[in-house]
Design a protein around this motif. Structure first.
Motif, short mmCIF file in Angstrom:
data_model
loop_
_atom_site.label_atom_id
_atom_site.label_comp_id
_atom_site.label_asym_id
_atom_site.label_seq_id
_atom_site.Cartn_x
_atom_site.Cartn_y
_atom_site.Cartn_z
N THR A 143 -29.52 -29.45 -0.36
CA THR A 143 -29.88 -29.37 1.07
C THR A 143 -30.89 -28.24 1.25
N LYS A 144 -31.55 -28.23 2.42
CA LYS A 144 -32.53 -27.18 2.68
C LYS A 144 -31.84 -25.81 2.75
N THR A 145 -30.64 -25.77 3.34
CA THR A 145 -29.92 -24.48 3.46
C THR A 145 -29.56 -23.95 2.08
N LEU A 146 -29.11 -24.83 1.18
CA LEU A 146 -28.77 -24.38 -0.18
C LEU A 146 -30.02 -24.02 -0.97
N ARG A 173 -20.91 -23.25 -6.16
CA ARG A 173 -19.83 -22.34 -5.73
C ARG A 173 -20.16 -20.92 -6.14
N TRP A 174 -20.68 -20.73 -7.36
CA TRP A 174 -21.04 -19.39 -7.81
C TRP A 174 -22.10 -18.78 -6.88
N ALA A 175 -23.12 -19.56 -6.53
CA ALA A 175 -24.20 -19.05 -5.68
C ALA A 175 -23.67 -18.68 -4.30
N LEU A 176 -22.79 -19.51 -3.75
CA LEU A 176 -22.25 -19.22 -2.42
C LEU A 176 -21.46 -17.91 -2.41
N GLU A 177 -20.78 -17.63 -3.54
CA GLU A 177 -19.99 -16.39 -3.61
C GLU A 177 -20.87 -15.15 -3.70
N GLN A 178 -22.13 -15.30 -4.13
CA GLN A 178 -23.01 -14.14 -4.32
C GLN A 178 -23.70 -13.69 -3.02
N VAL A 179 -23.67 -14.53 -1.99
CA VAL A 179 -24.47 -14.27 -0.79
C VAL A 179 -23.57 -13.93 0.39
N THR A 202 -18.51 -14.12 3.14
CA THR A 202 -19.47 -14.68 2.18
C THR A 202 -19.83 -16.11 2.59
N ALA A 203 -20.94 -16.59 2.01
CA ALA A 203 -21.34 -17.97 2.27
C ALA A 203 -20.28 -18.94 1.77
N ALA A 204 -19.57 -18.58 0.67
CA ALA A 204 -18.52 -19.46 0.15
C ALA A 204 -17.39 -19.61 1.16
N GLN A 205 -17.00 -18.51 1.80
CA GLN A 205 -15.93 -18.58 2.80
C GLN A 205 -16.37 -19.40 4.00
N LEU A 206 -17.66 -19.29 4.38
CA LEU A 206 -18.16 -20.09 5.51
C LEU A 206 -18.19 -21.57 5.14
N ALA A 207 -18.59 -21.87 3.90
CA ALA A 207 -18.64 -23.28 3.46
C ALA A 207 -17.25 -23.90 3.41
N GLY A 208 -16.22 -23.06 3.30
CA GLY A 208 -14.85 -23.57 3.23
C GLY A 208 -14.26 -23.92 4.59
N GLN A 209 -14.99 -23.69 5.67
CA GLN A 209 -14.46 -23.98 7.00
C GLN A 209 -14.63 -25.47 7.33
N SER A 210 -13.82 -25.93 8.28
CA SER A 210 -13.89 -27.34 8.69
C SER A 210 -15.00 -27.54 9.72
N GLU A 211 -15.39 -28.80 9.90
CA GLU A 211 -16.42 -29.11 10.89
C GLU A 211 -15.93 -28.78 12.30
N THR A 212 -14.65 -29.03 12.54
CA THR A 212 -14.09 -28.72 13.86
C THR A 212 -14.19 -27.23 14.16
N TRP A 213 -13.83 -26.43 13.16
CA TRP A 213 -13.92 -24.97 13.33
C TRP A 213 -15.37 -24.56 13.61
N VAL A 227 -22.62 -25.76 8.33
CA VAL A 227 -21.50 -25.76 7.38
C VAL A 227 -21.60 -26.96 6.44
N ARG A 228 -21.95 -28.13 6.98
CA ARG A 228 -22.07 -29.32 6.12
C ARG A 228 -23.20 -29.14 5.10
N GLU A 229 -24.28 -28.49 5.50
CA GLU A 229 -25.37 -28.24 4.54
C GLU A 229 -24.89 -27.30 3.43
N LEU A 230 -24.10 -26.28 3.79
CA LEU A 230 -23.56 -25.39 2.76
C LEU A 230 -22.61 -26.15 1.82
N GLN A 231 -21.95 -27.20 2.35
CA GLN A 231 -21.04 -27.99 1.52
C GLN A 231 -21.79 -29.02 0.66
#
Length: 432
Positions: A143-146, A173-179, A202-213, A227-231
């Motif tokens: 994705t563009k965000t990733l 997952r590794w990259a998301l944890e670094q940012v 971290t970006a990893a924690q944000l990517a772990g959230q639900s669409e509703t949240w 969030v969907r782009e991060l996923q």
């Protein structure tokens, strides 16, 4: 897969491309009027020079560490950006020029014919450096965000050698944890504070959230898309630019004056000068503007009470790129804003509501032949300026008062380098 190509320390890199003696030295580029730092070399960053720092506060540091200082040279930077973008447009099937130093590429289908994308990107990186001497880093993601996130890590971690491809879930997952969450594209300062207060760092924690949240906490559908782009689900497509140039949605020409101005005739000439420059940009991308905005600003640090900036917005009767029409409306807007006795430090003209030239709705009572004659006149004017140099032929309204030969609204450029690629007199000469 998408790629984000980002030029490293772009303004400084443009200066170094023509002044190799600057390599390895701390270098900063200043904004208009030599006010603030807007680009820094890595060596300058390591000295603690921050982005946006006023130059007058850095004089002692600059002297002590022999920091090389350059005034901004946008003619040079714009031309160098065009060279980088045109090369990338020649090798990638689809391109979106995101800013003067950033570009998204659509890489879908290329891996099948060219092999691993990381190797392909490394080759492009080397070609850009060889052709322009501009160093770039390339991030690749689904994705563009990733892709943007991968580019950040490619710049930050020297071991990646300027290229990072998020080609597996494990690497993503590794990259998301670094940012940090504050460095995710689309997360501003206020949202970052809000996320930190909820334990999302971290970006990893944000990517772990639900669409509703995300809809509830990040501004509705925009947050859900982020969030969907991060996923790893693409939600944003490229805004295509086939030739590597960028078709702008609005155009502006603004300046901080070299000295305060209080005379109406001089400020009117400055506004006319800005309107003329904006009109040239408008015709260059074959557009016509239907909304014109003029603003005037006083010093925020003076004795006069706010508001320090006043704005007039005009909806034009018909979209136009005719300089004479824009000058007439700009002067009418200026008269609305003008306060006798006021002392002004900055002015500007902004053109919005852009339409494709030649397809705009014409006035019922204006003969079509007249509009065609004016379009031909503007085309001839642009040809003359392309042949003899920008601004060689123009409207008298954009000239300073009789007897004055220096434009009083042009800012200071004490440390400006030559326009190596756009002015004949500034071309480098090689003597054997």
């Amino acid at each position: 897969m998408y790629a984000l190509v980002d030029c490293n320390n772009f303004y400084v890199s443009c200066e170094r491309a023509f002044q190799p003696q600057l390599l390895g030295q701390p270098v900063v580029v200043l904004s208009n009027n030599d006010g603030c730092v807007i680009s820094r070399s890595q060596e300058a960053k390591e000295l603690g020079i921050g982005m946006g720092e006023p130059y007058f506060k850095l004089r002692e540091l600059v002297r002590r560490h022999q920091v090389q200082v350059r005034s901004s040279n946008y003619a040079l930077y714009g031309d160098m950006s065009g060279r980088v973008m045109h090369y990338l447009a020649s090798v990638a099937p689809e391109v979106e020029v995101y800013s003067i130093d950033e570009c998204f590429l659509d890489l879908h289908g290329l891996e099948r014919y060219h092999g691993p994308l990381a190797g392909l990107a490394a080759g492009w990186r080397e070609q850009v450096r060889r052709r322009t001497h501009i160093p770039v880093c390339i991030g690749i993601g689904p994705t563009k965000t990733l892709a943007k996130l991968a580019n950040r890590l490619a710049k930050k971690l020297p071991a990646l050698q300027g290229v990072l491809h998020l080609d597996s879930d494990e690497r993503r997952r590794w990259a998301l944890e670094q940012v940090g969450v504050e460095d995710v594209w689309g997360i501003g300062g206020q949202y970052a504070q809000k996320l930190y207060s909820q334990g999302i760092c971290t970006a990893a924690q944000l990517a772990g959230q639900s669409e509703t949240w995300a809809r509830r906490n990040l501004g509705g559908v925009v947050g859900a898309r982020l969030v969907r782009e991060l996923q790893g689900t693409p939600c944003q497509q490229l805004a295509l630019s086939e030739d590597g140039s960028r078709r702008r949605q609005s155009l502006a020409c603004t300046r901080t004056f070299a000295e305060p101005l209080s005379d109406f005739a001089t400020v009117a000439a400055a506004v006319a000068y800005f309107a003329s420059k904006a009109a040239v940009k408008l015709r260059r991308q074959h557009s016509a503007a239907s909304v014109l905005t003029v603003f005037l600003s006083k010093s925020r640090y003076g004795t006069e009470p706010p508001p320090h900036t006043r704005t007039a917005v005009l909806a034009l009767p018909t979209a136009t790129s005719d300089t004479s029409e824009l000058l007439r409306h700009a002067k009418a807007a200026l008269r609305r804003l003008w306060e006798p006795g006021g002392v002004y430090r900055k002015a500007g003209v902004v053109l919005d509501g852009l339409e494709t030239a030649g397809q705009q709705q014409l006035l019922l009572f204006e003969p079509n032949e007249q509009a065609e004659r004016r379009a031909r006149l503007m085309a001839e004017l642009d040809k003359l300026n392309e042949r003899f140099g920008a601004g060689k032929v123009g409207f008298a309204a954009a000239l300073p008062a009789k007897g004055e030969y220096v434009l009083p609204w042009v800012g200071q450029h004490q440390f400006q380098s030559p326009a190596y690629t756009t002015v004949w007199e500034d071309l480098l000469c090689i003597r054997g």
